[in-house]
Write a protein that holds these residues in place. Structure first.
Motif, PDB file in Angstrom:
ATOM      1  N   THR A  13      94.218  25.196 -58.177  1.00 48.36           N
ATOM      2  CA  THR A  13      93.256  25.784 -59.103  1.00 48.36           C
ATOM      3  C   THR A  13      91.997  24.940 -59.228  1.00 48.36           C
ATOM      4  OG1 THR A  13      94.391  24.699 -60.961  1.00 48.36           O
ATOM      5  CG2 THR A  13      95.017  26.979 -60.447  1.00 48.36           C
ATOM      6  N   GLY A  14      92.044  23.711 -58.719  1.00 46.24           N
ATOM      7  CA  GLY A  14      90.887  22.834 -58.794  1.00 46.24           C
ATOM      8  C   GLY A  14      89.994  22.880 -57.579  1.00 46.24           C
ATOM      9  N   GLY A  15      90.346  23.722 -56.622  1.00 46.18           N
ATOM     10  CA  GLY A  15      89.489  23.899 -55.455  1.00 46.18           C
ATOM     11  C   GLY A  15      89.884  23.089 -54.238  1.00 46.18           C
ATOM     12  N   THR A  16      90.998  22.350 -54.300  1.00 43.69           N
ATOM     13  CA  THR A  16      91.449  21.597 -53.125  1.00 43.69           C
ATOM     14  C   THR A  16      91.938  22.568 -52.058  1.00 43.69           C
ATOM     15  OG1 THR A  16      92.109  19.729 -54.500  1.00 43.69           O
ATOM     16  CG2 THR A  16      93.059  19.846 -52.285  1.00 43.69           C
ATOM     17  N   ARG A  17      91.423  22.429 -50.852  1.00 47.97           N
ATOM     18  CA  ARG A  17      91.768  23.331 -49.762  1.00 47.97           C
ATOM     19  C   ARG A  17      92.778  22.675 -48.823  1.00 47.97           C
ATOM     20  NH1 ARG A  17      90.303  28.630 -50.550  1.00 47.97           N
ATOM     21  NH2 ARG A  17      88.363  28.662 -51.755  1.00 47.97           N
ATOM     22  N   PRO A  22      98.006  28.101 -51.375  1.00 48.09           N
ATOM     23  CA  PRO A  22      99.184  28.567 -52.122  1.00 48.09           C
ATOM     24  C   PRO A  22      99.057  29.991 -52.631  1.00 48.09           C
ATOM     25  CG  PRO A  22      98.629  26.335 -52.762  1.00 48.09           C
ATOM     26  CD  PRO A  22      97.531  26.799 -51.849  1.00 48.09           C
ATOM     27  N   PHE A  23      97.872  30.375 -53.098  1.00 45.31           N
ATOM     28  CA  PHE A  23      97.728  31.720 -53.653  1.00 45.31           C
ATOM     29  C   PHE A  23      97.844  32.783 -52.564  1.00 45.31           C
ATOM     30  CE2 PHE A  23      94.854  29.713 -57.124  1.00 45.31           C
ATOM     31  CZ  PHE A  23      95.968  29.109 -57.680  1.00 45.31           C
ATOM     32  N   THR A  24      97.364  32.490 -51.377  1.00 44.22           N
ATOM     33  CA  THR A  24      97.525  33.422 -50.252  1.00 44.22           C
ATOM     34  C   THR A  24      98.996  33.570 -49.913  1.00 44.22           C
ATOM     35  OG1 THR A  24      95.367  32.806 -49.346  1.00 44.22           O
ATOM     36  CG2 THR A  24      96.936  33.845 -47.839  1.00 44.22           C
ATOM     37  N   GLU A  25      99.701  32.470 -49.905  1.00 43.65           N
ATOM     38  CA  GLU A  25     101.135  32.490 -49.606  1.00 43.65           C
ATOM     39  C   GLU A  25     101.899  33.271 -50.653  1.00 43.65           C
ATOM     40  OE1 GLU A  25     103.487  28.655 -49.549  1.00 43.65           O
ATOM     41  OE2 GLU A  25     103.263  29.035 -47.399  1.00 43.65           O
TER      42      GLU A  25
END
Length: 215
Positions: free
Chosen positions: A111-115, A123-126
């Protein structure tokens, strides 16, 4: 062999220490010196395993991904309906997040923008992929209304689940997460599940909260 075991233990100690600090004070506010002090290791030991703070963040995201995939696989293999498997997965993640700083740090990083580095997915795509597959199964099993837009529901469910955890992190104990997860499902079930099957899943949400709530 003993040296390898010690090296693996040191690596795990460093990751846990970094996760605790990332979760507690954020990625940007945590230095490598903070992690060395918290893990009670030397700088040499840290740099032996991780060349930079970004490497630690990636290791945490990898562990979070592996845990999510394992839990998704385990719930799928137990013979539950697709909707029950999805519900159990969210409750398991809520429970483990209360106990495991790596999962909490992984969420804060995401949620902090770490890619994450390819080929690791965000994680959100997964999670969207996992939720979409379970919802498609639930429609086929007539546990979810056939006319719902699966993409919209999957996106909303992930946002709901993530948002509940993010808001809760600053307002209440992580031990409250199973209760919040049950509340989330009580709302979703009333909108997604046909009336004839609704009581079963509302009851399941209450039971899962009792079963998975932290002791």
């Amino acid at each position: 062999m003993a040296r390898q075991v010690r090296a693996e233990q040191t690596r795990a100690t460093i990751i846990t220490a970094a996760a605790e600090l990332f979760d507690r004070q954020g990625y940007e506010s945590t230095s490598l010196s903070d992690i060395v002090e918290h893990a009670q290791v030397t700088k040499g030991a840290l740099y032996f395993h991780f060349a930079a703070k970004e490497d630690l963040a990636h290791a945490i995201l990898e562990l979070q991904s592996a845990t999510s995939r394992r839990l998704a696989r385990d719930t799928e293999l137990r013979g539950h309906t697709s909707l029950e498997a999805l519900m159990r997965l969210t409750f398991c993640i809520a429970r483990m997040s209360a106990e495991d700083p790596v999962l909490r740090a992984g969420l804060r990083l995401a949620t902090g923008g770490t890619r994450p580095r390819p080929p690791l997915s965000h994680p959100f795509t997964e999670w969207l992929d996992i939720v979409t597959a379970r919802l498609l199964g639930a429609v086929k099993e007539s546990d979810v209304h056939p006319d719902v837009d699966i993409d919209v529901v999957a996106h909303s469910l992930v946002c709901f689940f993530v948002g509940t955890r993010v808001v809760g992190r600053s307002r209440e104990s992580v031990a409250r997460q199973p209760r919040r997860t049950a509340e989330m499902w009580q709302i979703l079930i009333r909108g997604l599940v046909p009336v004839t099957r609704r009581a079963r899943y509302l009851s399941l949400a209450a039971r899962l909260e009792r079963e998975i709530a932290p002791v």
